[in-house]
Design an enzyme around this catalytic site. Structure first.
Site, PDB file in Angstrom:
ATOM      1  N   ALA A  99       0.840  -1.201   0.000  1.00 16.28           N
ATOM      2  CA  ALA A  99       0.000   0.000   0.000  1.00 16.28           C
ATOM      3  C   ALA A  99       0.871   1.246   0.000  1.00 16.28           C
ATOM      4  CB  ALA A  99      -0.916   0.000   1.229  1.00 16.28           C
ATOM      5  N   ASP A 100       0.308   2.340  -0.463  1.00 22.97           N
ATOM      6  CA  ASP A 100       1.012   3.622  -0.395  1.00 22.97           C
ATOM      7  C   ASP A 100      -0.018   4.748  -0.335  1.00 22.97           C
ATOM      8  OD1 ASP A 100       3.988   4.569  -0.650  1.00 22.97           O
ATOM      9  OD2 ASP A 100       2.776   6.061  -1.694  1.00 22.97           O
TER      10      ASP A 100
END
Length: 227
Positions: free
Chosen positions: A107-108
């Site tokens: 994720a980011d």
């Protein structure tokens, strides 16, 4: 109890925790997670979702990955993390013969303020500029999730967005935030769960979990799609 399906999940969120094996109510899953500050919020979210996990690191140069569009950027960064971790684990072929599928989740998150993408802070001057800008104003949070099924090679990605509106933030609070190292470990210096900033949040339009770094509904959907 009927077991719907059995999987092993590796979640990369960003600080190092010991490995664990756990049970969900109707599923048995193992998880591994990635390193930084958002792990604290994502850890809480995963706990609420019923998951347990282990943490490993993704060593990428985020500044070397550039996109003009924030949605494209967060997906590209999560993809780079996935690629680096898969390589570190010995490649996807290492999992092809496993009896259970292994899922890798990366994720980011970035902040968008007045059309400009904001990532992690690089100086106290920038921190002051960013936080003063939020005072009495608002910013967008754009976050991505990628789930890679290491057994089958199937990969699914998605992104979500939320808006955070702030009350006026006092100068003393801004000074204290700048002196707190946590401010420099999150995109745009913005984290809802920080006790100094939470009293000055007016409204969140969208999912609070998206702002915290891991949108629950999107993550569950992508996990299902990747299986």
């Amino acid at each position: 109890m009927v077991v719907k399906h059995t999987i092993c999940v590796i979640l990369f969120i960003v600080i190092l925790y010991p490995s664990s094996l756990f049970r969900k109510e109707e599923e048995e899953m193992g998880m591994v997670v990635e390193r930084g500050f958002k792990w604290m919020a994502r850890k809480k979210i995963l706990g609420e979702m019923g998951y347990d996990f282990t943490i490993v690191t993704a060593d990428i140069d985020e500044k070397a990955i550039r996109r003009d569009n924030p949605q494209d950027l967060v997906v590209a960064l999560a993809q780079a993390k996935a690629d680096e971790i898969i390589s570190k684990l010995g490649g996807q072929s290492q999992f092809a013969q496993d009896p259970l599928p292994t899922l890798l989740i990366t994720a980011d998150t970035v902040i968008v303020y007045k059309g400009v993408i904001r990532e992690k802070l690089i100086s106290k001057e920038e921190a002051r500029q960013f936080i003063k800008g939020y005072s009495g104003s608002h910013g967008s949070v754009v976050g991505s999730v990628i789930v890679s099924n290491l057994k089958t090679g199937v990969q699914r990605a998605g992104w979500d967005k939320a808006e955070v509106y702030f009350h006026e933030i006092p100068a003393k609070v801004i000074d204290d935030l700048i002196d707190d190292s946590i401010t420099f470990k999150v995109a745009g210096g913005l984290t809802l769960e920080h006790p100094l900033i939470s009293p000055f949040i007016d409204t969140v339009v969208g999912g609070v979990d998206t702002v915290m770094g891991l949108p629950k509904e999107l993550t569950e959907k992508i996990i299902t799609d990747a299986l």
